[in-house]
Design an enzyme around this catalytic site. Sequence first.
Site, PDB file in Angstrom:
ATOM      1  N   LYS A 115      64.399  29.000 -26.040  1.00 41.31           N
ATOM      2  CA  LYS A 115      65.359  29.164 -27.138  1.00 41.31           C
ATOM      3  C   LYS A 115      66.371  30.208 -26.686  1.00 41.31           C
ATOM      4  O   LYS A 115      66.119  31.416 -26.774  1.00 41.31           O
ATOM      5  CB  LYS A 115      64.683  29.610 -28.433  1.00 41.31           C
ATOM      6  CG  LYS A 115      63.765  28.555 -29.070  1.00 41.31           C
ATOM      7  CD  LYS A 115      62.346  28.644 -28.576  1.00 41.31           C
ATOM      8  CE  LYS A 115      61.449  27.644 -29.322  1.00 41.31           C
ATOM      9  NZ  LYS A 115      60.090  27.625 -28.762  1.00 41.31           N
ATOM     10  N   ASP A 120      80.457  33.106 -25.547  1.00 35.54           N
ATOM     11  CA  ASP A 120      81.581  33.787 -24.898  1.00 35.54           C
ATOM     12  C   ASP A 120      81.138  34.819 -23.867  1.00 35.54           C
ATOM     13  O   ASP A 120      81.886  35.762 -23.569  1.00 35.54           O
ATOM     14  CB  ASP A 120      82.469  34.469 -25.946  1.00 35.54           C
ATOM     15  CG  ASP A 120      83.245  33.477 -26.791  1.00 35.54           C
ATOM     16  OD1 ASP A 120      83.337  32.302 -26.380  1.00 35.54           O
ATOM     17  OD2 ASP A 120      83.736  33.872 -27.863  1.00 35.54           O
ATOM     18  N   HIS A 293      54.106  32.250 -35.628  1.00 39.19           N
ATOM     19  CA  HIS A 293      54.790  31.538 -34.554  1.00 39.19           C
ATOM     20  C   HIS A 293      55.396  32.498 -33.538  1.00 39.19           C
ATOM     21  O   HIS A 293      56.031  32.085 -32.581  1.00 39.19           O
ATOM     22  CB  HIS A 293      55.891  30.640 -35.152  1.00 39.19           C
ATOM     23  CG  HIS A 293      56.384  29.585 -34.217  1.00 39.19           C
ATOM     24  ND1 HIS A 293      57.599  29.661 -33.564  1.00 39.19           N
ATOM     25  CD2 HIS A 293      55.835  28.413 -33.819  1.00 39.19           C
ATOM     26  CE1 HIS A 293      57.780  28.594 -32.819  1.00 39.19           C
ATOM     27  NE2 HIS A 293      56.717  27.813 -32.949  1.00 39.19           N
ATOM     28  N   LYS A 295      56.020  35.385 -30.538  1.00 38.40           N
ATOM     29  CA  LYS A 295      55.583  35.592 -29.161  1.00 38.40           C
ATOM     30  C   LYS A 295      56.141  36.941 -28.716  1.00 38.40           C
ATOM     31  O   LYS A 295      57.109  37.025 -27.942  1.00 38.40           O
ATOM     32  CB  LYS A 295      56.094  34.486 -28.231  1.00 38.40           C
ATOM     33  CG  LYS A 295      55.780  33.052 -28.692  1.00 38.40           C
ATOM     34  CD  LYS A 295      56.923  32.447 -29.451  1.00 38.40           C
ATOM     35  CE  LYS A 295      56.789  30.956 -29.708  1.00 38.40           C
ATOM     36  NZ  LYS A 295      55.571  30.488 -30.308  1.00 38.40           N
TER      37      LYS A 295
END
Length: 412
Positions: A115, A120, A293, A295
């Site tokens: 993810k 820019d 969820h 990490k």
Amino acid sequence: MNIHWTQGNTIQLLENGEEFYPAVQEAVAQAREEILLETFILAEDKVGIALKDALVQAAARGVRITLTVDDYGSPAFSESFLAELRAVGITLLVFDPRPRAFGMRTNLFRRMHRKLIVIDRTVGFIGGLNFCADHLGDYGPEAKQDYAVRVTGPIVGDMHMALRQTLAPARKRFRWPRRAAPLAAGAPISQTGGVSMALVLRDNDRHRTDIERSYRMAIRLARREIIIANAYFLPGYRLLRDLAKAARRGVHVQLILQGQPDMPWVRATSMVLYDYLIKAGVEIHEYCQRPLHGKVAIVDDEWATVGSSNLDPLSLSLNLEANVMIRDRAFNRELRSNLTGLMHNHCQLARPSGTPVLRYWRLGLGWLMFHFLRRFPAWAGWLPAHKPSLLPGHRRVDGAQTLTDESEQGAV
């Protein structure tokens, strides 16, 4: 393993979709030249549609956008969703598309689980959140607890390079639209703060064990405290041994694991390791408010990590993953405060097995699990060593993304 540490960065912790999605939306709204985005899951729900709308608006004002999704995590989009992307020249790429067999997805292994977002070359995002509504509290009891970070400074250049390296082979094999993201590295990025950071990747080529080895190095150097919050905890036996050794030498080792997992097998498989770790002095806190969820981890006052990599065989031996390692006392204090709050307010402390029969059953299963974990990386190498491809994702036939001709595949 050669980790490239960069100096002079800034970092902001983002908890759950309530903080992450608005931060991404704001950065997209301010984009002027380029957006590169990788995600495992892009759902066509209120979160995914909001992202799509923001990207379409950015592309309409001339921003070059490349959006990469995983074929297993994001298997299909409606024609209207794709048409809006296509109309403004957004490049949609799908990682390793595979045909279904009897309606079932066949590409479970070697996924693009990262993810990563770079906008820019000035701001980046990395963490564990996908773009789907189950990362928001109003989703209900199954809403996920997770973390990401917003970063600026030279670390963004490393993130940009990682995204470019994924795109480069595919670029050579098929014709890109006019607004496809350029591959020029660009000028060095100026320092924006005082945080030391390193981007650590896991792939199936030169960086197969970098994330796991970074964890193990930090654990072995720990002197006072280790806190690990991880959704799918089934690490290799070496990492388990390092945790046990740390606890035995007096380090306060605390694990935050799933008490209400989104997949029932997660807790069952993790529990076989409980007795071994608890006997060594490791505290295991089961998070019971919602599915975990995250990490993330901290070690002492100096080291932390946030990213996409679980501590399980898929993440550590097969998937493409990305974590950022952080050296900053202020960030450690903030993340530690957050994780301590979870432990105190929303967790229950795991206890050793209550009966001899259960203890011996876990001991036997634990012995088998240890040997499985010890050999899994070698076994994973026996799986089909295909070279995953990135393919354009705008064309559809019979409701599935068919993407392009086989001759146009680009290895990643």
